[in-house]
Write a protein that holds these residues in place. Sequence first.
Motif, PDB file in Angstrom:
ATOM      1  N   GLN A  48      25.398  27.878  -9.934  1.00  0.00           N
ATOM      2  CA  GLN A  48      25.170  26.891 -10.708  1.00  0.00           C
ATOM      3  C   GLN A  48      26.177  25.897 -10.163  1.00  0.00           C
ATOM      4  O   GLN A  48      26.313  24.879 -11.330  1.00  0.00           O
ATOM      5  CB  GLN A  48      25.828  27.808 -12.047  1.00  0.00           C
ATOM      6  CG  GLN A  48      24.744  28.410 -12.703  1.00  0.00           C
ATOM      7  CD  GLN A  48      24.912  29.526 -14.147  1.00  0.00           C
ATOM      8  OE1 GLN A  48      24.668  29.003 -14.933  1.00  0.00           O
ATOM      9  NE2 GLN A  48      25.889  30.362 -14.061  1.00  0.00           N
ATOM     10  N   LYS A  49      27.211  26.322  -9.982  1.00  0.00           N
ATOM     11  CA  LYS A  49      28.200  25.153  -8.737  1.00  0.00           C
ATOM     12  C   LYS A  49      27.884  24.200  -8.469  1.00  0.00           C
ATOM     13  O   LYS A  49      28.005  23.207  -8.819  1.00  0.00           O
ATOM     14  CB  LYS A  49      29.270  25.864  -8.076  1.00  0.00           C
ATOM     15  CG  LYS A  49      28.228  26.152  -6.599  1.00  0.00           C
ATOM     16  CD  LYS A  49      29.341  26.768  -6.261  1.00  0.00           C
ATOM     17  CE  LYS A  49      29.071  27.852  -4.601  1.00  0.00           C
ATOM     18  NZ  LYS A  49      29.733  28.515  -3.614  1.00  0.00           N
ATOM     19  N   ALA A  50      26.343  24.291  -8.078  1.00  0.00           N
ATOM     20  CA  ALA A  50      25.546  22.754  -7.312  1.00  0.00           C
ATOM     21  C   ALA A  50      24.695  21.935  -8.458  1.00  0.00           C
ATOM     22  O   ALA A  50      24.326  20.587  -8.520  1.00  0.00           O
ATOM     23  CB  ALA A  50      24.988  23.459  -6.222  1.00  0.00           C
ATOM     24  N   PHE A  51      24.485  22.866  -8.845  1.00  0.00           N
ATOM     25  CA  PHE A  51      23.248  22.813  -9.732  1.00  0.00           C
ATOM     26  C   PHE A  51      23.282  23.362 -11.514  1.00  0.00           C
ATOM     27  O   PHE A  51      22.768  24.316 -11.403  1.00  0.00           O
ATOM     28  CB  PHE A  51      21.745  22.918 -10.426  1.00  0.00           C
ATOM     29  CG  PHE A  51      20.267  21.902 -10.477  1.00  0.00           C
ATOM     30  CD1 PHE A  51      20.141  20.347 -10.986  1.00  0.00           C
ATOM     31  CD2 PHE A  51      19.369  22.831 -11.302  1.00  0.00           C
ATOM     32  CE1 PHE A  51      19.694  20.305 -11.429  1.00  0.00           C
ATOM     33  CE2 PHE A  51      18.496  22.069 -11.767  1.00  0.00           C
ATOM     34  CZ  PHE A  51      18.322  21.148 -11.864  1.00  0.00           C
ATOM     35  N   SER A  52      24.115  22.601 -12.322  1.00  0.00           N
ATOM     36  CA  SER A  52      23.657  23.563 -14.001  1.00  0.00           C
ATOM     37  C   SER A  52      22.996  23.394 -15.314  1.00  0.00           C
ATOM     38  O   SER A  52      23.751  22.712 -16.062  1.00  0.00           O
ATOM     39  CB  SER A  52      25.253  23.419 -14.199  1.00  0.00           C
ATOM     40  OG  SER A  52      25.895  23.870 -13.362  1.00  0.00           O
ATOM     41  N   ALA A  53      21.777  22.062 -15.142  1.00  0.00           N
ATOM     42  CA  ALA A  53      20.392  21.549 -15.539  1.00  0.00           C
ATOM     43  C   ALA A  53      20.561  22.791 -16.764  1.00  0.00           C
ATOM     44  O   ALA A  53      19.149  22.558 -16.371  1.00  0.00           O
ATOM     45  CB  ALA A  53      20.634  20.768 -15.452  1.00  0.00           C
ATOM     46  N   PHE A  54      21.016  23.592 -17.666  1.00  0.00           N
ATOM     47  CA  PHE A  54      20.630  24.212 -18.628  1.00  0.00           C
ATOM     48  C   PHE A  54      19.460  24.031 -19.533  1.00  0.00           C
ATOM     49  O   PHE A  54      18.756  25.362 -19.547  1.00  0.00           O
ATOM     50  CB  PHE A  54      21.840  24.737 -19.168  1.00  0.00           C
ATOM     51  CG  PHE A  54      22.387  24.743 -20.255  1.00  0.00           C
ATOM     52  CD1 PHE A  54      22.143  23.857 -21.897  1.00  0.00           C
ATOM     53  CD2 PHE A  54      23.469  23.136 -20.393  1.00  0.00           C
ATOM     54  CE1 PHE A  54      22.235  22.840 -22.735  1.00  0.00           C
ATOM     55  CE2 PHE A  54      24.136  22.257 -20.173  1.00  0.00           C
ATOM     56  CZ  PHE A  54      23.384  22.481 -21.991  1.00  0.00           C
ATOM     57  N   ALA A  55      19.025  22.693 -19.128  1.00  0.00           N
ATOM     58  CA  ALA A  55      17.737  22.433 -20.449  1.00  0.00           C
ATOM     59  C   ALA A  55      16.204  23.628 -19.550  1.00  0.00           C
ATOM     60  O   ALA A  55      15.501  23.285 -20.132  1.00  0.00           O
ATOM     61  CB  ALA A  55      17.405  21.464 -20.549  1.00  0.00           C
ATOM     62  N   LEU A  56      16.655  23.566 -18.265  1.00  0.00           N
ATOM     63  CA  LEU A  56      16.119  23.868 -16.786  1.00  0.00           C
ATOM     64  C   LEU A  56      16.137  25.699 -16.316  1.00  0.00           C
ATOM     65  O   LEU A  56      15.492  25.931 -16.387  1.00  0.00           O
ATOM     66  CB  LEU A  56      15.486  22.819 -16.095  1.00  0.00           C
ATOM     67  CG  LEU A  56      15.499  22.021 -15.634  1.00  0.00           C
ATOM     68  CD1 LEU A  56      15.921  20.113 -15.408  1.00  0.00           C
ATOM     69  CD2 LEU A  56      13.925  21.425 -16.355  1.00  0.00           C
ATOM     70  N   TYR A  57      16.724  26.100 -17.079  1.00  0.00           N
ATOM     71  CA  TYR A  57      16.943  27.554 -16.773  1.00  0.00           C
ATOM     72  C   TYR A  57      16.326  28.452 -17.240  1.00  0.00           C
ATOM     73  O   TYR A  57      15.582  29.231 -16.327  1.00  0.00           O
ATOM     74  CB  TYR A  57      17.745  28.127 -17.173  1.00  0.00           C
ATOM     75  CG  TYR A  57      19.599  27.540 -16.497  1.00  0.00           C
ATOM     76  CD1 TYR A  57      19.769  26.474 -15.771  1.00  0.00           C
ATOM     77  CD2 TYR A  57      21.029  27.901 -17.143  1.00  0.00           C
ATOM     78  CE1 TYR A  57      20.621  25.920 -14.833  1.00  0.00           C
ATOM     79  CE2 TYR A  57      21.994  27.979 -16.432  1.00  0.00           C
ATOM     80  CZ  TYR A  57      22.351  27.039 -14.875  1.00  0.00           C
ATOM     81  OH  TYR A  57      23.340  27.044 -14.872  1.00  0.00           O
ATOM     82  N   PRO A  58      15.543  28.428 -18.592  1.00  0.00           N
ATOM     83  CA  PRO A  58      14.324  28.872 -18.922  1.00  0.00           C
ATOM     84  C   PRO A  58      12.816  29.371 -17.995  1.00  0.00           C
ATOM     85  O   PRO A  58      12.039  29.743 -17.300  1.00  0.00           O
ATOM     86  CB  PRO A  58      13.750  29.178 -20.408  1.00  0.00           C
ATOM     87  CG  PRO A  58      14.518  27.981 -20.832  1.00  0.00           C
ATOM     88  CD  PRO A  58      15.385  27.640 -19.512  1.00  0.00           C
ATOM     89  N   PHE A  59      12.480  27.256 -17.512  1.00  0.00           N
ATOM     90  CA  PHE A  59      11.822  27.048 -16.680  1.00  0.00           C
ATOM     91  C   PHE A  59      12.012  28.012 -14.493  1.00  0.00           C
ATOM     92  O   PHE A  59      10.729  28.533 -14.553  1.00  0.00           O
ATOM     93  CB  PHE A  59      11.442  25.609 -16.114  1.00  0.00           C
ATOM     94  CG  PHE A  59      11.133  25.184 -14.555  1.00  0.00           C
ATOM     95  CD1 PHE A  59       9.155  24.746 -15.428  1.00  0.00           C
ATOM     96  CD2 PHE A  59      11.230  24.351 -13.860  1.00  0.00           C
ATOM     97  CE1 PHE A  59       8.446  24.741 -13.867  1.00  0.00           C
ATOM     98  CE2 PHE A  59      10.801  24.263 -13.157  1.00  0.00           C
ATOM     99  CZ  PHE A  59       9.560  23.740 -13.175  1.00  0.00           C
TER     100      PHE A  59
END
Length: 395
Positions: A48-59
């Motif tokens: 997650q340190k690189a990419f934490s756009a959590f709106a896309l976590y379920p995807f």
Amino acid sequence: STRRRWSNAMFETLQTPCYVIDEKKLKDNLRILHEIEQETGCHILLAQKAFSAFALYPFIGQYISGTTASGLYEARLGYEEMKKENHVFAPAFKDADMPELVQICDHIVFNSVAQYERHRETVARYNQSKTGGVHCSIGIRVNPECSTQGDHAIYDPCAKGSRLGVTKALFDKAFEGRLPEDVEGLHFHTLCEQNADDLMTTFEAFEQKFGTYLSQIKWLNLGGGHHITRADYDRKALKELICRIKDTYGVTVYLEPGEAIALNAGYLVTEVLDIVHNDLDILILDASAACHMPDVLEMPYRPPLKDGYEAGEKPYTYRLSSMTCLAGDVIGDYSFEHKIQVGDRLIFEDMAIYSMVKNNTFNGIPLPDIVLLQEDKTTKLIKRFGYEDFKGRLS
């Protein structure tokens, strides 16, 4: 190529500056990673340190095994938003954070023998309270002392004097060839934007130094820095290495890529506010290297720009700069096939990674919107930031 599948006109209505996440490119990356999981049985985790756009976590969670974190807040984010496997490593953990970490993390990796000894009882107490095989697994990060990064010491965990991971000498001194029962895994992370050959070199060094312990553990974490979704990455070699490790030592293998998940899957759209001249033409943009893409100044590097070329390569060369007061807030020099006008939009590429997670509000510069470019080429606003986000970080 992916970069040519849309036109600039698609972004004309967006408020600038804004980060745009490319759903199709993200899916392309995730399919590659999913295939590696399926073919090798390894577990791939989003760093997650690189990419934490959590709106896309379920995807994202439809394709890979879970998340890994660098501390309590990232661990909470992965636990709450992806709800799959959740790991954490930090150079040190605060005593006050441990009771929550053991409840939300499947693996906790300690950076030193002292940290392991300090916190092992907290883990043990939690594990004793659980039934049905649910428990928090302890790992220790080791330093294979095998540097493969060349000149980038800032990103090299094996550089001389590195604080990251336990060296063989200290590891053997502490454990004398026999791990305690509660140490179930080992972890190393030595790469940055590298190919499989460097991983193989590193594993050989690791195996030589720590091979005694491989028969004593349940899992091995190969860390991150693997550019698996890059076009020239040797995925065949990676799969062969994972399978060899599993077959030889009977361990579960973990990988923690960050960049590979969102590589080339994002853009930063900016507008030209002014053009000034001092020896050369300088564009003043509403995006900033210092605020919105800090790695440009930290690494440093020159980010790819759609329809932009090396300085002097095309007829019109400009220096791209920002609306902050920092004299050195310069993104780079680029040339174009046509003259740039005030009001034009420029699109920086490969801007999903290490951008949203590192940005800041220096000078009171607004944080860019976060937008999703959907597979049908329509855009969807995920998040708009405002004055309260700036003020809320201060007091």
